[in-house]
Write an enzyme that holds these catalytic residues in place. Structure first.
Site, PDB file in Angstrom:
ATOM      1  N   ASP A  95       0.855  -1.188   0.000  1.00  0.00           N
ATOM      2  CA  ASP A  95       0.000   0.000   0.000  1.00  0.00           C
ATOM      3  C   ASP A  95       0.893   1.241   0.000  1.00  0.00           C
ATOM      4  OD1 ASP A  95      -3.198   0.414   1.659  1.00  0.00           O
ATOM      5  OD2 ASP A  95      -2.101   1.823   0.376  1.00  0.00           O
ATOM      6  N   ASP A 195      -2.802   4.842  -2.518  1.00  0.00           N
ATOM      7  CA  ASP A 195      -3.760   5.490  -1.624  1.00  0.00           C
ATOM      8  C   ASP A 195      -4.150   6.873  -2.149  1.00  0.00           C
ATOM      9  OD1 ASP A 195      -4.940   5.452   1.173  1.00  0.00           O
ATOM     10  OD2 ASP A 195      -3.754   7.287   1.300  1.00  0.00           O
ATOM     11  N   GLU A 246      -6.688   3.893  -5.567  1.00  0.00           N
ATOM     12  CA  GLU A 246      -7.889   4.259  -4.809  1.00  0.00           C
ATOM     13  C   GLU A 246      -8.269   5.661  -5.284  1.00  0.00           C
ATOM     14  OE1 GLU A 246      -7.568   5.757  -0.891  1.00  0.00           O
ATOM     15  OE2 GLU A 246      -9.515   5.027  -0.282  1.00  0.00           O
ATOM     16  N   HIS A 320     -11.003  -1.320   4.666  1.00  0.00           N
ATOM     17  CA  HIS A 320     -10.787  -0.908   6.064  1.00  0.00           C
ATOM     18  C   HIS A 320     -11.386   0.457   6.394  1.00  0.00           C
ATOM     19  CE1 HIS A 320      -7.806   0.917   3.554  1.00  0.00           C
ATOM     20  NE2 HIS A 320      -7.578   1.789   4.505  1.00  0.00           N
ATOM     21  N   ASP A 321     -11.967   1.098   5.351  1.00  0.00           N
ATOM     22  CA  ASP A 321     -12.589   2.414   5.581  1.00  0.00           C
ATOM     23  C   ASP A 321     -14.109   2.343   5.595  1.00  0.00           C
ATOM     24  OD1 ASP A 321     -10.217   3.975   3.325  1.00  0.00           O
ATOM     25  OD2 ASP A 321     -10.114   3.684   5.499  1.00  0.00           O
TER      26      ASP A 321
HETATM   27  O1  TEU Z   1      -8.764   6.685   2.336  1.00  0.00           O
HETATM   28  C1  TEU Z   1      -9.151   7.905   1.717  1.00  0.00           C
HETATM   29  C2  TEU Z   1     -10.577   7.971   1.734  1.00  0.00           C
HETATM   30  O2  TEU Z   1     -11.196   8.270   0.750  1.00  0.00           O
HETATM   31  C3  TEU Z   1     -11.268   7.557   2.973  1.00  0.00           C
HETATM   32  O3  TEU Z   1     -10.529   7.985   4.110  1.00  0.00           O
HETATM   33  C4  TEU Z   1     -12.595   8.250   2.975  1.00  0.00           C
HETATM   34  O4  TEU Z   1     -12.352   9.625   2.690  1.00  0.00           O
HETATM   35  C5  TEU Z   1     -13.194   8.163   4.321  1.00  0.00           C
HETATM   36  O5  TEU Z   1     -12.933   6.909   4.831  1.00  0.00           O
HETATM   37  C6  TEU Z   1     -14.661   8.380   4.137  1.00  0.00           C
HETATM   38  O6  TEU Z   1     -15.282   8.164   5.365  1.00  0.00           O
HETATM   39  C7  TEU Z   1      -7.379   6.409   2.282  1.00  0.00           C
HETATM   40  C8  TEU Z   1      -7.118   5.238   3.213  1.00  0.00           C
HETATM   41  O7  TEU Z   1      -7.835   4.094   2.730  1.00  0.00           O
HETATM   42  C9  TEU Z   1      -7.598   5.639   4.582  1.00  0.00           C
HETATM   43  O8  TEU Z   1      -7.507   4.548   5.497  1.00  0.00           O
HETATM   44  C10 TEU Z   1      -6.726   6.788   5.062  1.00  0.00           C
HETATM   45  O9  TEU Z   1      -7.228   7.251   6.307  1.00  0.00           O
HETATM   46  C11 TEU Z   1      -6.750   7.948   4.063  1.00  0.00           C
HETATM   47  O10 TEU Z   1      -6.631   7.552   2.703  1.00  0.00           O
HETATM   48  C12 TEU Z   1      -5.551   8.856   4.320  1.00  0.00           C
HETATM   49  O11 TEU Z   1      -4.394   8.153   3.972  1.00  0.00           O
END
Ligand code: TEU
Ligand code: CA
Length: 545
Positions: A95, A195, A246, A320-321
């Protein structure tokens, strides 16, 4: 490389398996479960970041891109993981968090001390009459700018204030990121997840009079140039490395360009439009009922348009989000197994590369935390403060978090019914869900387990060519209970029917003669004649032409 018959499994390392009793998952824990992953049948492991990090955002705030954080283990552990996985024909997808780095990174520390070379690695700007340079908002709430009194200036952070955005206009930043990717390629990594990579090209820094600033940095003016350069200087030199971007809030047009092989940018992309199914306003904390037609409209539009444009989808329900899908739109109670398998059938029959998030293959549910002290996610904790300040009733805040907090998918993997679900003999960094005695991997050998169903879907993707390479056509688009579609190639026809609700429903569609059931979540050989689907029933029919 045929992306259509590959399957990726996402591991959130902090919550996968602890082997040294500190309550935190580690690399040795992943090695312990490689046979489990081999049994499931996946090809790649996308492991969320385990680099050196102060852990403000669970590792998405990186302080050293070339070293393993001691809490996860050592470089030797990593090298053994690569080696042991390869013995099982499983490859690692790392990642790469290149939109920002931790403010603890030496680059930022040197910039703070005034080093002009490293200052240009970040986005520093003067404020305006005591205000930040622009009105842009952080994804985690509050301003996207953090003030440095010692130099009377601000730096940009689209996420947490300890995640300083990198300045991709600077060729030295781009080269540094390419060097990092090449470092991990040299260590045998065969996949990269980038990311929020569509946020790295930022144009003018001015107030967004229509919103929170996203339109000034999403799919920015040089994004394709930057991705093409990254491809050319690193993974594009190899024919056995897959990449996925992403793409937060991206467009269809950009997604086609990001993932069409002719662009020489990425192999595929994650878009999130099919998950805009319970917050039409765009505010994820808003509690709204599931909108089935929105799901079908978005999922099918992306299948059709990406196929037309030569793009390629990463297929997923969550990561995970996101909250766990069986809780979000399935049925956690009586029909948990059926609905988990039905949702898997929808996703694993589509055109693209499927991703399975740890615990999805055993039907794990949301966390159902009842107190803010149980939450760990920086985004959730920030919004707790913001929503309280806005006077939102505590119960409404907790209801939003129960449904949407990112911690819902970050609780420890539920391996068995022993203490802490077998995840750790120490105190887990985040609570194990109380249903772990009923929901864990112990039933995986049973023929009707969710695990076996995922294993069969993965096997079908590898043995039924039309799933990997067939065209897509939506069926019964206006039906308000059934999601259905057809896949076709020169020699096969596949039909998928899924009932998204708890009531029986007739299928007003006749499949051609010669179709046979190749999988059903009621574990029966379903006859296609006069098809009537039971609650959350799903079935795939195949016809060899
Ligand atoms: O996620 C970016 C992202 O789009 C999510 O954080 C989303 O904005 C949020 O979850 C909506 O509720 C990536 C990673 O997957 C995330 O874990 C990180 O926190 C973020 O970027 C910053 O690196
Ligand atoms: Ca540990």
């Amino acid at each position: 490389m045929n992306l259509g018959n590959k399957v990726v499994y996402q591991i959130y390392p902090k919550s996968f398996q602890d082997t040294n009793e500190d309550g935190i998952g580690d690399l040795k824990g992943i090695i312990e479960h490689l046979d489990y992953l081999k049994e499931l049948g996946v090809d790649y492991l996308w492991i969320s970041p385990f680099f050196v990090s102060p852990q403000n955002d669970n590792g998405y705030d990186i302080a050293d891109y070339r070293d393993i954080d001691p809490m996860y283990g050592t470089m030797e552990d990593f090298e053994r993981l690569v080696e042991e996985a390869k013995k099982r024909n499983i490859y690692l997808m790392m990642d790469m968090v290149f939109n920002h780095c931790s403010t603890k990174h030496e680059w930022f520390q040197k910039a703070l001390k005034g080093d002009p070379y490293y200052r240009d690695f970040f986005i520093f700007r003067k404020g305006r009459n005591g205000l930040p340079p622009t009105n842009w908002e952080s994804n985690f709430g509050g301003s996207a700018w953090n003030y440095l009194p010692e130099t009377d200036e601000y730096y940009l952070h689209l996420f947490h204030e300890t995640q300083a955005d990198l300045n991709w206009e600077n060729p030295e930043v781009r080269k540094a990121c390419c060097d990092i990717v090449n470092f991990w390629i040299d260590k045998g990594v065969k996949g990269f997840r980038f990311d929020v990579i569509n946020l790295i090209s930022k144009e003018c820094y001015e107030d967004d009079l229509k919103g929170n600033g996203k339109r000034f940095y999403t799919d920015g003016p040089r994004i394709h140039e930057f991705l093409h350069e990254l491809n050319r200087e690193t993974f594009g030199k190899y024919d056995d490395i897959i990449t996925v971007g992403e793409m937060a809030s991206t467009t269809l047009e950009n997604s086609i360009r990001y993932s069409n092989p002719d662009s020489e940018e990425l192999s595929m992309i994650f878009n999130f439009h099919h998950l805009r199914i319970d917050y039409p306003s765009g505010n994820k904390w808003e509690v709204q009922p599931f909108r089935f037609h929105d799901l079908k409209k978005n999922l099918f539009m992306w299948q059709r348009e990406m196929e037309k444009g030569g793009g390629w989808n990463a297929l997923f329900w969550y990561n995970h989000d996101q909250p766990r899908i069986v809780s979000r739109i399935g049925d956690e109670g009586r029909y948990r197994k059926e609905s988990a398998k039905m949702l898997a059938t929808t996703m694993h029959g589509l055109q693209g590369t499927p991703y399975i998030y740890q615990g999805e293959e055993i039907g794990m549910t949301n966390a159902h935390f009842t107190d803010i002290s149980q939450y760990r996610d920086i985004e959730t904790l920030n919004y707790y403060t913001i929503l309280k300040q806005k006077g939102k009733p505590e119960e409404e805040i907790y209801e939003s978090f129960r449904r949407k907090s990112r911690d819902n998918s970050r609780t420890p993997m539920q391996w068995d019914d022993t203490k802490n679900a077998g995840f750790s003999t120490g105190e887990p960094w985040i609570s194990v869900i109380s249903n772990y005695k009923e929901i864990n991997t112990l039933d995986r050998e049973e023929d009707d387990s969710i695990f076996q169903y995922y294993r069969k879907l993965i096997q079908l993707r590898k043995t039924v060519p039309v799933i990997a390479d067939g065209t897509f056509e939506a069926l019964l688009e206006d039906h308000d209970r059934i999601l259905a579609y057809k896949r076709e190639n020169d020699s096969q026809l596949l039909y998928v029917f899924c009932n998204y609700f708890a009531e029986d429903v007739d299928v007003p569609y006749e499949v051609p003669e010669g179709c046979r059931c190749i999988i059903s979540n009621y574990n029966e050989d379903i006859k296609p004649e006069e098809l009537r689907l039971r609650p959350y029933e799903a079935v795939m029919f195949l016809k060899d032409k």
